[in-house]
Design a protein around this motif. Structure first.
Motif, short mmCIF file in Angstrom:
data_model
loop_
_atom_site.label_atom_id
_atom_site.label_comp_id
_atom_site.label_asym_id
_atom_site.label_seq_id
_atom_site.Cartn_x
_atom_site.Cartn_y
_atom_site.Cartn_z
N ASN A 119 0.82 -1.22 0.00
CA ASN A 119 0.00 0.00 0.00
C ASN A 119 0.85 1.28 0.00
O ASN A 119 0.33 2.38 0.15
N GLY A 120 2.18 1.13 -0.14
CA GLY A 120 3.05 2.31 -0.24
C GLY A 120 3.66 2.74 1.08
O GLY A 120 4.58 3.57 1.11
N ILE A 136 3.95 10.42 1.51
CA ILE A 136 4.99 10.25 0.49
C ILE A 136 4.49 10.82 -0.85
O ILE A 136 3.45 10.40 -1.37
N THR A 137 5.25 11.75 -1.40
CA THR A 137 4.86 12.38 -2.67
C THR A 137 5.02 11.40 -3.82
O THR A 137 4.18 11.33 -4.74
N GLY A 138 6.13 10.65 -3.81
CA GLY A 138 6.36 9.69 -4.91
C GLY A 138 7.44 8.71 -4.54
O GLY A 138 8.31 9.00 -3.71
N VAL A 142 8.81 7.36 -11.57
CA VAL A 142 8.31 7.82 -10.27
C VAL A 142 6.85 7.40 -10.15
O VAL A 142 6.03 7.69 -11.03
N ILE A 143 6.54 6.68 -9.07
CA ILE A 143 5.21 6.09 -8.91
C ILE A 143 4.53 6.71 -7.70
O ILE A 143 5.16 6.90 -6.65
N ASN A 144 3.23 6.98 -7.85
CA ASN A 144 2.44 7.38 -6.68
C ASN A 144 2.40 6.17 -5.73
O ASN A 144 2.11 5.05 -6.17
N PRO A 145 2.69 6.36 -4.44
CA PRO A 145 2.75 5.20 -3.53
C PRO A 145 1.45 4.39 -3.49
O PRO A 145 1.46 3.22 -3.14
N LYS A 146 0.36 5.05 -3.86
CA LYS A 146 -0.94 4.33 -3.84
C LYS A 146 -1.11 3.44 -5.08
O LYS A 146 -2.05 2.66 -5.17
N ASP A 147 -0.21 3.60 -6.06
CA ASP A 147 -0.36 2.87 -7.34
C ASP A 147 0.72 1.83 -7.57
O ASP A 147 1.07 1.53 -8.71
#
Ligand code: MRU
Length: 355
Positions: free
Chosen positions: A251-252, A331-333, A340-345
């Protein structure tokens, strides 16, 4: 010349003793898995990617120097010894992922009747060699993606000031570094005004190791104590925080060196983008959220003493967790070797053989 934490050549493994830095440069000869476990556990080598690499290479030393007559004993050695090495430090996941890869390969080679025992050993050694090379390539890619990301919000060709925590450079990897790789990349593009590095108590990876790397490479750096981060963010414009990771949950949520979480909270308050730079081998898709990540607790002597000098009152109780977990929300990324990934993705990064 870049600093080399790990030297490996044809069955000979040497590890730079990071407990002696920055004062003494001494390499330890690692003669097999037992030595590998010890240098990892004593933090003579540390940093999630370097831990994984030294673990695998200590196995390579044994595979290279021993004689095996049965494929079944090679398979047994790999499984038993990699599982033992994982126990040396429980939070960093890279060694667990490397172990899974090697065990899977060993099983495949064992089942393949066209492969004899010598070929099985050389295939495993080749795979360990490839991990070494891949780590450096991944770090360079992380460095470039991270620099692009940070610079995209900078106007008028201004230089950037960044903050990092712990040590994520050449000493923590097979070379170049993750978060420090981003710093290196910014510097080589002549876009870095200053990198601030925290001291990183209690083991002082920032003061002893990151500061050493920055001086060694002529990168403009300033050391601060861990309790100066809020004051720094308030008084000087910091464009980004960049840290590494020991384990990223599905989940990041991210486990990294103790103190990372409080820096992320401060970054949110001061509206400073907060990035985690880590290869995909730091992501543990088997762990759904950060509260399930095992957090290593270290001996209290690492808090109460500096070398042999006592610095805390005798008799005081200590709590010494080596890592904390930063929630994905802060976390921004996540800067990986593929972007660079969104932590939610993070799900988009699961490779087909992991699904
Ligand atoms: O206890 P350490 O020194 O092994 O902790 C190191 C860190 O927390 C690093 O940030 C992490 O392992 C990433 S290193 C590229």
């Amino acid at each position: 010349m870049a600093l080399e934490a790990i030297k490996y050549n044809n069955g000979k493994l040497e590890v730079l003793d990071q407990t002696l830095l920055p004062v003494i440069t001494r390499y330890i000869h690692v003669q097999g898995v037992e030595d590998g476990w010890k240098v990892i556990n004593k933090m003579q080598v540390r940093g999630a990617p370097a831990i994984a690499m030294v673990g695998c290479l200590s196995l390579a030393v044994e595979l290279k120097n021993d004689n095996y007559s049965e494929k079944s004993s090679v398979r047994r050695e790999i499984e038993g010894k990699m599982n033992y090495l994982i126990s040396a430090r429980p939070t960093a996941v890279n060694i667990k992922i490397a172990a899974e890869q090697l065990i899977k390969l060993a099983n495949k080679l064992y089942r393949d009747d066209s492969i004899n025992v010598e070929n099985m050993v050389s295939e495993i050694l080749r795979s360990i060699d490839n991990m070494f090379k891949k780590d450096i390539d991944d770090n360079r890619a992380i460095g470039d993606f991270g620099a692009d990301e940070i610079l995209k919000n900078i106007v008028d060709n201004n230089l950037v000031r960044v903050l990092t925590h712990c040590n994520t450079g050449s000493l923590a990897t097979t070379g170049y570094g993750t978060a420090l790789g981003v710093v290196r990349s910014l510097h080589s593009r002549r876009k870095l005004e200053q990198v601030y590095c925290t001291e990183t108590r209690p083991y002082n990876q920032g003061a002893r190791l990151t500061a050493y790397e920055l001086v060694h490479e002529n990168i403009p750096g300033t050391l601060i104590c861990d309790d100066m981060v809020a004051a720094l963010m308030k008084s000087r414009k910091i464009n980004a925080v960049i840290v590494g990771a020991d384990r990223v949950a599905a989940n990041g949520d991210t486990a990294n060196k103790i103190g990372t979480y409080q820096i992320a909270i401060l970054a949110k308050y001061h509206e400073v983008p907060f990035y985690v730079a880590a290869p995909r081998t730091s992501i543990d898709f088997d762990i759904i959220a950060g509260d399930k990540i095992p957090i290593e607790e270290r001996p209290e002597r690492e808090m109460t003493h500096l070398n042999d000098q006592r610095i805390a009152a005798k008799g005081i109780q200590c709590w010494n967790p080596a890592f904390d977990v930063t929630p994905a929300d802060l976390i921004t990324g996540i800067i990986t070797e593929v972007g660079v990934i969104n932590p939610k993705d993070l799900k988009q990064l699961v490779s087909t053989d992991q699904q």
